[in-house]
Scaffold this motif. Structure first.
Motif, PDB file in Angstrom:
ATOM      1  N   ALA A 173      12.878  53.959  36.748  1.00  0.00           N
ATOM      2  CA  ALA A 173      12.368  52.507  36.788  1.00  0.00           C
ATOM      3  C   ALA A 173      12.447  52.740  37.890  1.00  0.00           C
ATOM      4  O   ALA A 173      11.487  53.483  39.138  1.00  0.00           O
ATOM      5  CB  ALA A 173      14.029  52.588  37.182  1.00  0.00           C
ATOM      6  N   VAL A 174      11.137  51.184  38.077  1.00  0.00           N
ATOM      7  CA  VAL A 174       9.935  51.459  39.467  1.00  0.00           C
ATOM      8  C   VAL A 174      10.352  50.000  39.763  1.00  0.00           C
ATOM      9  O   VAL A 174      10.936  48.776  38.476  1.00  0.00           O
ATOM     10  CB  VAL A 174       8.925  51.300  39.015  1.00  0.00           C
ATOM     11  CG1 VAL A 174       8.514  53.383  38.035  1.00  0.00           C
ATOM     12  CG2 VAL A 174       8.599  50.778  38.011  1.00  0.00           C
ATOM     13  N   ARG A 175      10.614  49.888  40.943  1.00  0.00           N
ATOM     14  CA  ARG A 175      10.734  48.509  41.633  1.00  0.00           C
ATOM     15  C   ARG A 175       9.479  47.950  42.232  1.00  0.00           C
ATOM     16  O   ARG A 175       8.421  48.643  42.197  1.00  0.00           O
ATOM     17  CB  ARG A 175      11.089  48.375  42.729  1.00  0.00           C
ATOM     18  CG  ARG A 175      10.907  47.151  43.585  1.00  0.00           C
ATOM     19  CD  ARG A 175      11.990  47.059  44.946  1.00  0.00           C
ATOM     20  NE  ARG A 175      13.630  47.781  44.482  1.00  0.00           N
ATOM     21  CZ  ARG A 175      14.858  47.059  43.844  1.00  0.00           C
ATOM     22  NH1 ARG A 175      14.433  45.840  44.285  1.00  0.00           N
ATOM     23  NH2 ARG A 175      15.404  47.204  43.632  1.00  0.00           N
ATOM     24  N   ARG A 176       8.663  47.066  41.628  1.00  0.00           N
ATOM     25  CA  ARG A 176       6.971  45.964  41.996  1.00  0.00           C
ATOM     26  C   ARG A 176       7.741  45.584  43.696  1.00  0.00           C
ATOM     27  O   ARG A 176       8.373  45.454  43.712  1.00  0.00           O
ATOM     28  CB  ARG A 176       6.673  45.012  40.850  1.00  0.00           C
ATOM     29  CG  ARG A 176       5.549  44.459  41.401  1.00  0.00           C
ATOM     30  CD  ARG A 176       5.201  42.816  40.113  1.00  0.00           C
ATOM     31  NE  ARG A 176       5.899  42.433  39.955  1.00  0.00           N
ATOM     32  CZ  ARG A 176       6.104  41.392  40.083  1.00  0.00           C
ATOM     33  NH1 ARG A 176       4.288  40.948  40.585  1.00  0.00           N
ATOM     34  NH2 ARG A 176       6.798  40.478  40.418  1.00  0.00           N
ATOM     35  N   VAL A 177       6.732  46.133  44.511  1.00  0.00           N
ATOM     36  CA  VAL A 177       6.646  45.809  45.864  1.00  0.00           C
ATOM     37  C   VAL A 177       5.692  44.731  45.717  1.00  0.00           C
ATOM     38  O   VAL A 177       5.381  43.957  47.124  1.00  0.00           O
ATOM     39  CB  VAL A 177       6.604  47.074  46.435  1.00  0.00           C
ATOM     40  CG1 VAL A 177       8.285  47.510  46.340  1.00  0.00           C
ATOM     41  CG2 VAL A 177       5.651  48.186  46.421  1.00  0.00           C
ATOM     42  N   ALA A 178       4.535  44.664  45.194  1.00  0.00           N
ATOM     43  CA  ALA A 178       3.199  44.454  45.048  1.00  0.00           C
ATOM     44  C   ALA A 178       2.468  43.443  44.083  1.00  0.00           C
ATOM     45  O   ALA A 178       2.720  44.342  43.297  1.00  0.00           O
ATOM     46  CB  ALA A 178       2.251  44.675  45.943  1.00  0.00           C
ATOM     47  N   GLY A 179       1.143  42.828  44.471  1.00  0.00           N
ATOM     48  CA  GLY A 179       0.581  42.426  42.727  1.00  0.00           C
ATOM     49  C   GLY A 179       1.276  41.963  41.746  1.00  0.00           C
ATOM     50  O   GLY A 179       2.367  41.792  41.659  1.00  0.00           O
ATOM     51  N   THR A 180       0.442  41.223  41.040  1.00  0.00           N
ATOM     52  CA  THR A 180       0.908  40.390  39.565  1.00  0.00           C
ATOM     53  C   THR A 180       0.419  41.764  38.518  1.00  0.00           C
ATOM     54  O   THR A 180      -0.799  41.529  38.321  1.00  0.00           O
ATOM     55  CB  THR A 180      -0.058  38.397  39.656  1.00  0.00           C
ATOM     56  OG1 THR A 180       0.330  38.136  41.005  1.00  0.00           O
ATOM     57  CG2 THR A 180       0.331  38.588  38.365  1.00  0.00           C
ATOM     58  N   PRO A 181       1.239  41.779  38.016  1.00  0.00           N
ATOM     59  CA  PRO A 181       0.624  42.673  36.913  1.00  0.00           C
ATOM     60  C   PRO A 181      -0.515  42.199  35.787  1.00  0.00           C
ATOM     61  O   PRO A 181      -0.174  41.178  35.433  1.00  0.00           O
ATOM     62  CB  PRO A 181       2.030  42.876  35.783  1.00  0.00           C
ATOM     63  CG  PRO A 181       2.649  42.821  36.043  1.00  0.00           C
ATOM     64  CD  PRO A 181       2.290  41.730  37.809  1.00  0.00           C
ATOM     65  N   LEU A 193      -2.078  47.991  35.772  1.00  0.00           N
ATOM     66  CA  LEU A 193      -1.650  46.802  35.583  1.00  0.00           C
ATOM     67  C   LEU A 193      -2.370  46.033  37.851  1.00  0.00           C
ATOM     68  O   LEU A 193      -1.847  45.233  37.625  1.00  0.00           O
ATOM     69  CB  LEU A 193       0.089  47.053  35.956  1.00  0.00           C
ATOM     70  CG  LEU A 193       0.155  47.539  35.187  1.00  0.00           C
ATOM     71  CD1 LEU A 193       1.424  47.729  35.086  1.00  0.00           C
ATOM     72  CD2 LEU A 193       0.270  46.712  33.815  1.00  0.00           C
ATOM     73  N   GLY A 194      -3.268  46.884  38.488  1.00  0.00           N
ATOM     74  CA  GLY A 194      -3.246  46.962  39.568  1.00  0.00           C
ATOM     75  C   GLY A 194      -1.735  46.251  40.463  1.00  0.00           C
ATOM     76  O   GLY A 194      -1.645  45.219  41.626  1.00  0.00           O
ATOM     77  N   ILE A 195      -0.747  46.629  40.233  1.00  0.00           N
ATOM     78  CA  ILE A 195       0.553  46.782  40.659  1.00  0.00           C
ATOM     79  C   ILE A 195       1.180  47.845  41.743  1.00  0.00           C
ATOM     80  O   ILE A 195       0.582  49.279  41.545  1.00  0.00           O
ATOM     81  CB  ILE A 195       1.507  46.014  40.190  1.00  0.00           C
ATOM     82  CG1 ILE A 195       2.578  47.145  39.073  1.00  0.00           C
ATOM     83  CG2 ILE A 195       2.198  44.574  39.339  1.00  0.00           C
ATOM     84  CD1 ILE A 195       3.149  47.009  38.562  1.00  0.00           C
ATOM     85  N   ASP A 196       2.048  47.491  43.113  1.00  0.00           N
ATOM     86  CA  ASP A 196       2.168  48.727  43.891  1.00  0.00           C
ATOM     87  C   ASP A 196       3.883  48.377  43.805  1.00  0.00           C
ATOM     88  O   ASP A 196       4.188  47.880  43.246  1.00  0.00           O
ATOM     89  CB  ASP A 196       2.289  48.031  45.399  1.00  0.00           C
ATOM     90  CG  ASP A 196       0.932  48.598  45.689  1.00  0.00           C
ATOM     91  OD1 ASP A 196      -0.274  49.091  45.414  1.00  0.00           O
ATOM     92  OD2 ASP A 196      -0.115  47.608  46.592  1.00  0.00           O
ATOM     93  N   VAL A 197       4.016  49.671  43.204  1.00  0.00           N
ATOM     94  CA  VAL A 197       5.622  49.905  42.588  1.00  0.00           C
ATOM     95  C   VAL A 197       6.388  51.555  43.703  1.00  0.00           C
ATOM     96  O   VAL A 197       5.216  52.348  43.903  1.00  0.00           O
ATOM     97  CB  VAL A 197       5.267  50.325  41.478  1.00  0.00           C
ATOM     98  CG1 VAL A 197       5.781  49.310  40.232  1.00  0.00           C
ATOM     99  CG2 VAL A 197       4.980  51.750  40.994  1.00  0.00           C
ATOM    100  N   THR A 198       7.502  51.617  43.881  1.00  0.00           N
ATOM    101  CA  THR A 198       8.458  52.088  44.350  1.00  0.00           C
ATOM    102  C   THR A 198       9.260  53.140  43.050  1.00  0.00           C
ATOM    103  O   THR A 198       9.780  52.000  42.293  1.00  0.00           O
ATOM    104  CB  THR A 198       9.322  51.918  45.690  1.00  0.00           C
ATOM    105  OG1 THR A 198      10.155  50.566  45.100  1.00  0.00           O
ATOM    106  CG2 THR A 198       8.285  51.501  47.052  1.00  0.00           C
ATOM    107  N   VAL A 199       9.241  54.221  43.382  1.00  0.00           N
ATOM    108  CA  VAL A 199       9.649  54.814  41.974  1.00  0.00           C
ATOM    109  C   VAL A 199      11.425  55.436  42.097  1.00  0.00           C
ATOM    110  O   VAL A 199      11.674  55.938  43.117  1.00  0.00           O
ATOM    111  CB  VAL A 199       9.168  56.148  41.216  1.00  0.00           C
ATOM    112  CG1 VAL A 199       9.614  56.834  40.229  1.00  0.00           C
ATOM    113  CG2 VAL A 199       7.467  55.687  41.376  1.00  0.00           C
ATOM    114  N   GLY A 200      12.113  54.984  40.973  1.00  0.00           N
ATOM    115  CA  GLY A 200      13.450  54.747  41.466  1.00  0.00           C
ATOM    116  C   GLY A 200      13.709  56.028  39.935  1.00  0.00           C
ATOM    117  O   GLY A 200      13.643  56.900  39.935  1.00  0.00           O
TER     118      GLY A 200
END
Ligand code: C5P
Length: 139
Positions: A92-100, A66-73
Motif C-alpha cells: 500500500a502506498v500513499r500519494r504525497v505529490a503529483g498527478t498520476p 506515473l510522475g507521482i511521489d509516494v510513501t510506502v506502507g
C-alpha cells in the motif's frame, strides 16, 4: 580487521508494485508491453535495482512511471512467483505529490472495489483482488 560485507544471499529477484488508494478507489495502470501483457491492467511498479530496498524501488518506479511521489506502507497480499523467476510483492502506498499520468503505460484509471473483479488484470496481480477489496472497503 573488519571483513568486507557479505553479498546479499542468492534468491529470486523482486518486482514491487504499489496500491495507491484514494477516495475508495485504487489506481491501476494499463501495460504497453510486452505483447502478451499489453492492454492488461496492473498495480504499477517494477524491478528492484542493486542496492535498493523494496520501498526505494517503489518510490523510484512510481515517480518514473506515473510522475507521482509516494510513501510506502504495509505489504498487500501474498508474494506472487512470476514465470520469469522473479517474485512480485505489493505494498500500500500513499500519494504525497503529483498527478498520476501514463508516462510508461497506455493509460491509468481509478477503480472502485465493486469493479475490481471485472478488470482485465495481468495474471499475477489478480491474486491481490480480495486484499484490495478489503483495503478499499465498501463503496
Ligand atoms: O514493469 P516491469 O516490466 O519492470 O515488470 C517486470 C515484470 O514483472 C513484468 O514483465 C511483469 O511480468 C511483472 N509485473 C507484474 N505485475 C506488476 C508489475 C510487474 O506481473 N504489477
Amino acid at each position: 580487521m573488519v571483513p568486507p560485507p557479505l553479498p546479499p544471499p542468492p534468491g529470486p529477484a523482486t518486482v514491487v508494485a504499489g496500491a495507491v488508494i484514494e477516495n475508495g478507489r485504487v489506481l491501476l495502470a494499463q501495460r504497453a508491453a510486452p505483447p502478451e501483457l499489453a492492454g492488461r491492467w496492473e498495480l504499477p511498479g517494477g524491478k528492484i535495482e542493486p542496492g535498493e530496498t523494496p520501498p526505494d524501488a517503489l518510490v523510484r518506479e512510481l515517480r518514473e512511471e506515473l510522475g507521482i511521489d509516494v510513501t510506502v506502507g504495509e505489504p498487500v497480499g501474498v508474494h506472487v512467483p512470476l514465470p520469469t523467476g522473479h517474485v512480485l510483492r505489493a505494498y500500500a502506498v500513499r500519494r504525497v505529490a503529483g498527478t498520476p499520468s501514463a508516462l510508461d503505460h497506455d493509460a491509468v484509471r481509478w477503480v472502485g472495489a465493486a469493479d475490481l473483479h471485472e478488470v482485465d488484470w495481468v495474471p499475477a496481480d489478480r491474486e491481490w483482488v480480495a486484499d484490495l477489496v478489503m483495503l478499499i472497503g465498501p463503496e
